[in-house]
Design an enzyme around this catalytic site. Structure first.
Site, short mmCIF file in Angstrom:
data_model
loop_
_atom_site.label_atom_id
_atom_site.label_comp_id
_atom_site.label_asym_id
_atom_site.label_seq_id
_atom_site.Cartn_x
_atom_site.Cartn_y
_atom_site.Cartn_z
N CYS A 120 0.86 -1.03 0.18
CA CYS A 120 -0.07 -0.32 0.03
C CYS A 120 0.79 1.32 0.13
O CYS A 120 0.61 1.63 -1.01
CB CYS A 120 -0.80 0.11 1.12
SG CYS A 120 -1.96 -0.89 0.86
N GLU B 147 3.92 1.30 1.96
CA GLU B 147 4.97 1.07 2.77
C GLU B 147 6.47 1.56 2.19
O GLU B 147 6.91 0.55 1.59
CB GLU B 147 5.06 -0.01 3.61
CG GLU B 147 3.90 -0.86 3.99
CD GLU B 147 2.65 -0.94 3.33
OE1 GLU B 147 2.17 -0.33 2.56
OE2 GLU B 147 2.59 -2.43 3.31
#
Length: 841
Positions: free
Chosen positions: A438, A440
């Site tokens: 997502c 990170e």
């Protein structure tokens, strides 16, 4: 730097046919891998686990059915049918068998499963009882940890039930030296050690496992070379015949040997990506800086006249389609939290090199073009932005955003680079970061980040402050001071921090238990062969072989927690308009809007237990009557009226997300209640914990497990997504919202933050709209925000798509840190996206 490509090549019939073939059926669960894996495990019972894993991977590469889909130029699929998926019983299995009969009818991510596959899996699972990573992880956890998970304070389900993901391997090394080169590295490392060394047994077993795994990947590609030639021999279409022969030639060379052309590099990349998804069921296996490591092969062929932009673009488009072919089945509850069949394969373009120079190139633009052409959820395309990013790149990205696909996501070099340096990553490696899954960040090819290690619901500890740590009759958290006895807000806030700190420690226990279980039962030699410094250290990634080791669980609910705590502070302790007793009762009564399902169950059980304790016989009919009595119970009219007044008072308070300094600074401190305590903890791989602030899409299903909260949120309703405000409460426009979000400390949340915004399509119309949009991003990043992503779609379109899904099969929207086909999402998640504030300039 060469001329930027902006060809806008029309989607070719081949690409459209490949896309159509992907979505003309429901995805299917297949049993082949599970059967092959289990047979191999039975044959290697007495061997070291790392060799058992390598030999199982070898057996899968030798025996898994292979297929070349019609019209493909890039080949390799781990399922017989498009978007099919294998299962991974070594991690967990009971939920698969429990859901055999509901896979095809569940609300999120349904799958077809044949009766034959059910029978095969039923037989397979007899072997795995007590042998999975989830079994071992559970045995490591404390009773308090298991109790907290039972009460939905946090969930570490990602790695608890699945394999390891969330990494970027050294794709570039496979392209440069091939698996034969990696095998030579492992052989040389093995030869440099002697049998008398203390760790020789483990080190040699690991290095032999690496060699076996690389040989397995080479053999797998060779099977495709044979299949392509077989199909070419029977092909009557001369054009397709030559394509199949070219595929065979590619598979003869790569990934065994270095890639010598852009086409070979594309095929080699794909084998790596697909086989990683076959070794382990982990998601977020991210291609990373694809435009950087693929560019030399493209540039070399382009300069030599061996390829055109158009031909290279078609190969990219084919890879984009293949990334959507990969799939994964999750249990029903997890599917709600990751809805949309997403694998979170994050591919990022732009940004800096090791010397801090911008390295945007032609492929950066062509990757954006590929997303425009296929218009599918994968890959999760991202763009690195900094002061040196060319305006042309941002303009190209903005044009993609304007299509409504929810891509790309935008990331700020000027926050992420220092944030991960603060965690010990070198400047050189930090400048080369990419995004995993997502949102990170990590140093590619050197990191075991364990991102998405858990979802921590910051509202559940807030609920427990009101009950002194008790939840539905059980003492789940610390026994903090009764709220009725509190005389100042500091006491309340301290009680919240006490609950938070306690549950954060239990979440760490859960994560570390799962971490150890993977090291002991499911190390991954194939994955480890492509991440530094596993070969030199002689240990797998799961045993601490990476240069950088982290664990990154994420907290969510900051907006609700901020508004809730501010409401308590203002209404109870400063203005004294509401007593703490009344507030507590209002939450228990769900502000007069009917009891939640959980509270109904608890109240019914409480009465039934009292009756039983009094010696009364409690029949099912009596229990049902008690439940009906609570369900139909109507509060006194005066009580409901008072609750309405309380909700109005809450509604009139200032809210996070409107550029109000007092609230925004308070939100920063609320976020610290999660991010700061986490920093003190370490993981079994020798690394540290780091916080993320994002929910993926778990804010919806986990909100359904959360009671009413002091910000006026009703029980069982969604929690705010990411670090943005509660939907509908940001009323001063997108810039004000961005200013509020920028007040959070994004540097400490080095595991990533997620900021969603939704725009009406008219806001980005024309060049003026695009320029305003770009200015918003630059302004937010100048204020040290980390990340932004956007939906550009009208509320009316989404409502119509919900009512008439047959007319919107290709509608892609941004869910959380990923995009998905809107019609594949659960109804509750669709509603959450619809209800997000629609902005305009």
């Amino acid at each position: 730097m060469g001329k930027y490509y902006d060809g806008d090549v029309e989607k070719r019939p081949r690409i459209q046919k490949l896309i159509d073939d992907l979505y003309d059926h429901m995805p299917e669960i297949e049993a082949d891998r599970a059967v092959i894996l289990t047979e191999s495990y039975k044959e290697t019972e007495d061997e070291p686990i790392i060799l058992r894993r390598a030999k199982a991977f070898q057996a899968i590469c030798e025996k898994l059915p292979i297929t070349i889909r019609p019209g493909e130029l890039i080949v390799g699929s781990n399922s017989r049918v498009a978007r099919g998926c294998q299962v991974f019983p070594e991690y967990s299995f009971s939920w698969v068998e429990d859901e055999f009969d509901t896979f095809s009818t569940r609300t999120a991510d349904p799958f077809h499963i044949s009766e034959e596959a059910k029978q095969q899996l039923h037989e397979v699972y007899k072997y795995w009882k007590g042998k999975t990573t989830s079994d071992l992880a559970t045995s490591f956890m404390t009773d308090e940890t298991l109790l907290a998970m039972k009460h939905n304070i946090f969930t570490p389900g990602n790695y608890f039930y699945n394999g390891i993901g969330h990494f970027t391997v050294k794709y570039w090394e496979v392209l440069e030296i091939g698996y034969e080169g990696i095998m030579r590295k492992a052989e040389a490392e093995l030869a440099s050690h002697t049998v008398g060394e203390a760790d020789y047994a483990e080190r040699s077993a690991f290095l032999k496992a690496v060699i076996i795994s690389c040989q397995a990947a080479i053999h797998y590609a060779g099977r495709y070379a044979v299949l392509a030639r077989e199909e070419a021999a029977g092909c009557q279409d001369p054009v397709r015949k030559q394509e199949l022969l070219a595929i065979a030639a590619n598979c003869d060379r790569v990934p065994a040997k270095p890639a010598e052309s852009f086409y070979e590099a594309c095929q080699s990349f794909w084998f790596v990506q697909m086989l990683l998804q076959t070794e382990s069921s982990g998601h977020s296996i991210s291609p990373g800086r694809f435009d950087q490591y693929m560019y030399p092969y493209f540039k070399k062929d382009l300069d030599a006249g061996k390829i055109t932009h158009e031909d290279a673009q078609e190969l990219l488009d084919c890879i984009w389609v293949k990334l959507n072919d990969l799939n994964k089945v999750r249990d029903a509850a997890s599917a709600e939290g990751f809805a949309g069949y997403s694998l979170f394969q994050n591919l990022i373009v732009g940004g800096q090199n090791e010397e801090g120079e911008d390295v945007t190139n032609d492929l950066s633009f062509m990757c954006i073009e590929a997303a425009m052409h296929v218009h599918l959820p994968a890959p999760s395309l991202s763009i690195r932005v900094w002061n040196g990013s060319p305006d042309e790149l941002l303009l190209k990205a903005a044009k993609l955003t304007r299509t409504g696909i929810g891509l790309p996501a935008y990331y700020n070099d000027e926050v992420i680079i220092p944030a991960i340096m603060n965690r010990g990553v070198s400047l050189k490696d930090a400048r080369g970061y990419n995004i995993i899954g997502c949102v990170e960040p990590q140093a590619p090819g050197k990191t075991d980040g364990w991102h998405d290690a858990a979802f921590f619901n910051m509202l559940r500890p807030l609920e427990l402050v009101f009950t002194s740590g008790e939840d539905f009759g059980e003492q789940v958290g610390p026994k903090t001071m009764p709220v009725e006895e509190m005389t100042g807000f500091d006491q309340f806030y301290d009680a919240y921090k006490t609950q938070m700190n306690y549950f954060i420690s239990l979440m760490v226990n859960a994560d570390n238990s799962i971490d150890m279980a993977h090291a002991r039962r499911c190390p991954l030699p194939y994955q480890s062969s492509m991440i530094d410094d596993c070969i030199a250290r002689g240990k797998s990634l799961q045993e601490g072989g990476a240069v950088y080791n982290f664990t990154g669980p994420q907290g969510f609910g900051i907006a609700n927690a901020t508004d809730a705590l501010y409401a308590i502070k203002t209404l109870v302790f400063e203005q004294k308009k509401v007593s703490m007793e009344e507030y507590k009762r209002a939450l228990a009564d769900n502000f007069g809007r009917g009891f939640s399902k959980e509270r109904l169950t608890f109240l019914t059980r409480e009465v039934v237990d009292q009756l039983a304790a009094a010696g009364k016989q409690v029949t099912p009919e009596i229990a049902a009557a008690v439940a009906a009595g609570f369900r139909d119970l109507k509060l006194p009219e005066e009580t409901v009226k008072r609750y309405d007044e309380l909700l109005k008072m809450i509604d009139e308070l200032p809210k996070y997300g409107n550029d109000i300094c007092e609230i925004d600074e308070f939100a920063r401190d609320v976020a610290y209640t999660y991010t700061k305590p986490l920093e003190q903890y370490r993981n079994p791989r020798g690394g540290r914990f780091q916080a993320g602030l994002y929910p993926v899409s778990a804010n919806v299903p986990l909100g359904a497990q959360t009671g009413a909260t002091p910000d006026g949120r009703l029980a069982n309703t969604p929690i705010a997504d990411g670090v943005g405000p509660v939907a509908g409460r940001d009323v001063h426009g997108p810039t004000a919202t961005a200013n509020s979000v920028s007040h959070l400390d994004h540097f400490i949340a080095s595991n990533g933050t997620l900021f969603n915004q939704k725009f009406h399509p008219s806001a980005l119309s024309g060049m003026e709209g695009l320029q305003k949009f770009i200015a918003l991003i630059r302004s937010f990043f100048d204020q040290k925000g980390m990340h932004m992503q956007f939906n550009v779609v009208s509320r009316e379109t989404l409502l119509d798509a919900q009512a008439h899904p047959e007319n919107y099969k290709n509608l892609v929207v941004r869910v959380a840190g990923y995009s998905a086909l809107f019609t594949t999402l659960s109804r509750s998640l669709q509603d959450d996206i619809i209800n997000r504030t629609t902005q305009g300039f």
